[in-house]
Motif scaffolding. Structure first.
Motif, PDB file in Angstrom:
ATOM      1  N   GLY A 114       0.783  -1.218   0.000  1.00 57.45           N
ATOM      2  CA  GLY A 114       0.000   0.000   0.000  1.00 57.45           C
ATOM      3  C   GLY A 114       0.815   1.269   0.000  1.00 57.45           C
ATOM      4  N   TYR A 115       2.139   1.149   0.065  1.00 54.46           N
ATOM      5  CA  TYR A 115       2.960   2.342   0.227  1.00 54.46           C
ATOM      6  C   TYR A 115       2.871   3.273  -0.977  1.00 54.46           C
ATOM      7  CZ  TYR A 115       7.051   5.291   1.093  1.00 54.46           C
ATOM      8  OH  TYR A 115       7.880   6.359   1.280  1.00 54.46           O
ATOM      9  N   PHE A 116       2.934   2.735  -2.176  1.00 56.93           N
ATOM     10  CA  PHE A 116       2.963   3.586  -3.369  1.00 56.93           C
ATOM     11  C   PHE A 116       1.672   4.394  -3.499  1.00 56.93           C
ATOM     12  CE2 PHE A 116       2.403   4.466  -7.904  1.00 56.93           C
ATOM     13  CZ  PHE A 116       3.617   5.050  -8.213  1.00 56.93           C
ATOM     14  N   GLU A 117       0.524   3.728  -3.350  1.00 58.10           N
ATOM     15  CA  GLU A 117      -0.747   4.416  -3.538  1.00 58.10           C
ATOM     16  C   GLU A 117      -1.136   5.250  -2.320  1.00 58.10           C
ATOM     17  OE1 GLU A 117      -2.547   4.671  -6.195  1.00 58.10           O
ATOM     18  OE2 GLU A 117      -1.307   3.349  -7.425  1.00 58.10           O
ATOM     19  N   ASP A 118      -0.961   4.694  -1.117  1.00 56.05           N
ATOM     20  CA  ASP A 118      -1.489   5.339   0.080  1.00 56.05           C
ATOM     21  C   ASP A 118      -0.553   6.370   0.686  1.00 56.05           C
ATOM     22  OD1 ASP A 118      -3.672   3.698  -0.240  1.00 56.05           O
ATOM     23  OD2 ASP A 118      -2.949   2.180   1.165  1.00 56.05           O
ATOM     24  N   VAL A 119       0.728   6.297   0.353  1.00 51.12           N
ATOM     25  CA  VAL A 119       1.681   7.261   0.904  1.00 51.12           C
ATOM     26  C   VAL A 119       2.282   8.122  -0.210  1.00 51.12           C
ATOM     27  CG1 VAL A 119       3.829   7.559   2.191  1.00 51.12           C
ATOM     28  CG2 VAL A 119       2.206   5.788   2.883  1.00 51.12           C
ATOM     29  N   PHE A 120       2.982   7.489  -1.143  1.00 55.64           N
ATOM     30  CA  PHE A 120       3.683   8.272  -2.152  1.00 55.64           C
ATOM     31  C   PHE A 120       2.717   9.084  -3.018  1.00 55.64           C
ATOM     32  CE2 PHE A 120       5.357   8.610  -6.517  1.00 55.64           C
ATOM     33  CZ  PHE A 120       6.390   9.495  -6.264  1.00 55.64           C
ATOM     34  N   LYS A 121       1.704   8.445  -3.592  1.00 55.09           N
ATOM     35  CA  LYS A 121       0.807   9.152  -4.488  1.00 55.09           C
ATOM     36  C   LYS A 121       0.007  10.229  -3.759  1.00 55.09           C
ATOM     37  CE  LYS A 121       0.254   8.553  -8.214  1.00 55.09           C
ATOM     38  NZ  LYS A 121       0.967   9.181  -9.365  1.00 55.09           N
ATOM     39  N   LYS A 122      -0.371   9.959  -2.495  1.00 55.65           N
ATOM     40  CA  LYS A 122      -1.191  10.919  -1.771  1.00 55.65           C
ATOM     41  C   LYS A 122      -0.400  12.143  -1.321  1.00 55.65           C
ATOM     42  CE  LYS A 122      -4.863   7.911  -0.014  1.00 55.65           C
ATOM     43  NZ  LYS A 122      -5.546   7.411   1.200  1.00 55.65           N
ATOM     44  N   TYR A 123       0.884  11.943  -1.048  1.00 52.55           N
ATOM     45  CA  TYR A 123       1.653  13.033  -0.434  1.00 52.55           C
ATOM     46  C   TYR A 123       2.793  13.554  -1.317  1.00 52.55           C
ATOM     47  CZ  TYR A 123      -0.896  11.653   3.721  1.00 52.55           C
ATOM     48  OH  TYR A 123      -1.895  11.359   4.605  1.00 52.55           O
ATOM     49  N   GLU A 124       2.886  13.101  -2.560  1.00 50.79           N
ATOM     50  CA  GLU A 124       4.000  13.538  -3.389  1.00 50.79           C
ATOM     51  C   GLU A 124       3.907  15.022  -3.725  1.00 50.79           C
ATOM     52  OE1 GLU A 124       4.316  11.987  -7.319  1.00 50.79           O
ATOM     53  OE2 GLU A 124       2.153  11.801  -7.612  1.00 50.79           O
TER      54      GLU A 124
END
Length: 537
Positions: free
Chosen positions: A520-530
């Motif tokens: 879930g890191y790519f969608e839930d962290v990186f994409k949301k907070y980039e």
């Protein structure tokens, strides 16, 4: 009747300690030459590349796998010293719950122990460099022991082991900070242990082989996987010398149960722990294995086998014209030596079979290492992905080169031993020895020419992270937590800079760097907070 090839009689050696000491000294000299000027900066800098493109030899801290591996060495020390729970990686991919960061890890034993013994007193750089040096010393000693098992000629064994020890991929992976570069010490030790267990019926050999396979798992999954695949081949090679006639095979197999039992036990332990600790991969981006498109992307072009002008994966697959020439000439001269033996001495079928088998194994490793660039549109790698269990997990096909020194040492020892052996025509023998020695020297020199390592300094402090860790008001009495910018996907090597800063401050980060990124890191962290990378929340 005595076989033509006789097992090594250790009593002829002047001293076992002298033998080991000589090879350890040789390993130290090889490391000093390959890594120079690292011996002068042992406590300040670590290697980050095998081919530096910058004019300066030592640069400021650089991102890459070397820092990631250093971070995992440190995690073991951090857990042993009581600062974090054993088996938890609380400092990265942390979304606020330390208990959710369970990540079973053996911390790259045994080399993390070398780091842990040195780093507290001498610093992170010295600990890292001591671990790398330990790997080189162990690997060179193992190659010397292995080569000596396959020839009665000390010069032949020494020359074979030195050529195998200089194989470029070993130094390339070590200087780029890959765990493979450390773990390459174990395949020759595995082969040596199996050979002792089978030919000498030695339980100590079984324990040694088992430990070599187990520690290859704890150090590098690729080396463990390929070593496990190669172990039956190593065993059959040794068995070919142990069993002199097919009618004796059942009795020989029966007598090998006890010597090989420690190896089987430790191998099963490694497989069991591997399955247990790999369960987290089921929830990662690696769960479905690597696609053929990824394999094509990471396959080294075939020109890299002989060209030293290529960078990247092409440089990793380098074999070299001198080494190809050495193998071809040695095979021809060895075959010719079979026909000029003293009257009444028959060629040993086992020796011929083993030379052919090892030569085929070397060729097979090269073809698999080329991946999509192998002949017939990458047929070897496509067949391996279909037929060999778990081969679809391999992305960098050149990783199979971790077996190459362990194959070259016994093969060259057999070939050189046959060429150096006294025969009825000493003049031809001397000419053959000179030719082989010259080619070996050429291969040795060109192998080290493939690595011009670059080094990066490791700072002893990071003021920004230290300020965060010391801000009691912001942390409200809890461990410091932060999101580091720029925010990268979890597979970006730039995040390794944050990992090193964590080592200096113990700040828990939302960020992380791992080959198996949490799903879930790519969608839930990186994409949301980039968008924070551009200053927008």
């Amino acid at each position: 009747a005595m076989p033509y090839f006789a097992p090594v009689n250790w009593r002829i050696a002047p001293s076992r300690f002298g033998f080991a000491g000589g090879w350890l000294l040789a390993g130290l000299l090889l490391w000093a030459v390959a890594a120079w000027p690292l011996p002068r900066r042992f406590a300040q800098a670590i290697p980050y590349t095998n081919l530096r493109t910058e004019p300066q030899t030592v640069r400021p801290i650089a991102s890459g796998d070397h820092l990631q591996l250093l971070y995992h060495f440190w995690l073991g020390l951090d857990a042993l010293s009581g600062h974090s729970p054993i088996g938890f990686n609380v400092y990265e991919f942390n979304l606020g719950d330390d208990a959710a960061r369970l990540q079973p890890d053996l911390y790259y034993l045994p080399f993390s122990l070398v780091y842990a013994a040195v780093a507290p007193a001498a610093g992170h750089a010295a600990g890292w460099n001591a671990a790398g040096l330990a790997s080189v010393l162990l690997g060179v000693l193992a190659l010397g022991l292995l080569a000596r098992r396959f020839t009665a000629s000390w010069p032949a064994a020494a020359l074979a082991a030195l050529v195998a020890a200089a194989f470029p991929y070993r130094w390339i992976t070590l200087f780029t900070g890959s765990p493979t570069g450390f773990a390459m010490a174990f395949p020759p030790l595995l082969f040596y242990g199996l050979d002792r267990a089978i030919r000498d019926r030695s339980a100590a050999g079984g324990w040694l082989a088992g430990l070599a396979l187990f520690f290859s798992y704890t150090t590098d999954m690729h080396t463990f996987y390929f070593s496990a695949l190669a172990a039956p081949i190593f065993a059959l090679v040794s068995f070919a010398f142990a069993a002199r006639a097919p009618r004796e095979w059942p009795g020989e197999v029966h007598r090998l149960v006890v010597p090989l039992l420690p190896f089987v036990v430790l191998a099963l332990a490694a497989v069991g722990i591997s399955r247990l600790m790999s369960q987290h991969l089921a929830d990662s981006v690696m769960a479905g294995g690597r696609t053929l498109a990824e394999v094509c992307q990471y396959s080294p072009p075939a020109v890299g086998l002989v060209s030293s002008a290529n960078l990247g994966m092409a440089n990793h697959v380098f074999f070299g014209v001198p080494l190809f020439a050495l193998l071809a000439v040695a095979l021809v001269l060895w075959a010719a030596a079979l026909f000029r033996r003293a009257p009444g001495v028959r060629p040993a079928r086992a020796e011929i079979a083993v030379v052919v088998a090892l030569a085929i194994a070397v060729a097979g490793v090269i073809l698999l290492a080329l991946g999509a660039y192998a002949p017939w549109s990458g047929l070897p790698i496509r067949a391996a992905r279909r037929l060999v269990p778990q081969y679809t997990m391999i992305r960098q096909t050149v990783k199979i080169y971790c077996l190459m020194p362990a194959l070259l040492a016994p093969l060259l020892a057999l070939l050189f031993g046959g060429i150096f052996r006294a025969g009825p025509r000493p003049g031809l023998r001397r000419a053959a020895v000179v030719l082989v020695a010259a080619l070996a020297g050429w291969a040795f020199v060109q192998a080290f020419a493939q690595t011009v390592p670059g080094f990066c300094r490791l700072p002893r402090a990071n003021a920004a992270y230290a300020a965060i860790a010391a801000d009691d008001k912001a942390n409200a009495g809890r461990p410091a937590r932060a999101l580091a910018l720029p925010l990268w996907p979890g597979s970006s090597h730039w995040t390794s800079l944050y990992e090193y800063a964590v080592m200096l401050s113990r700040v828990r980060l939302v960020n992380g760097y791992a080959p198996a990124v949490p799903a879930g890191y790519f969608e839930d962290v990186f994409k949301k907070y980039e968008s924070l990378n551009q200053g927008y929340a």
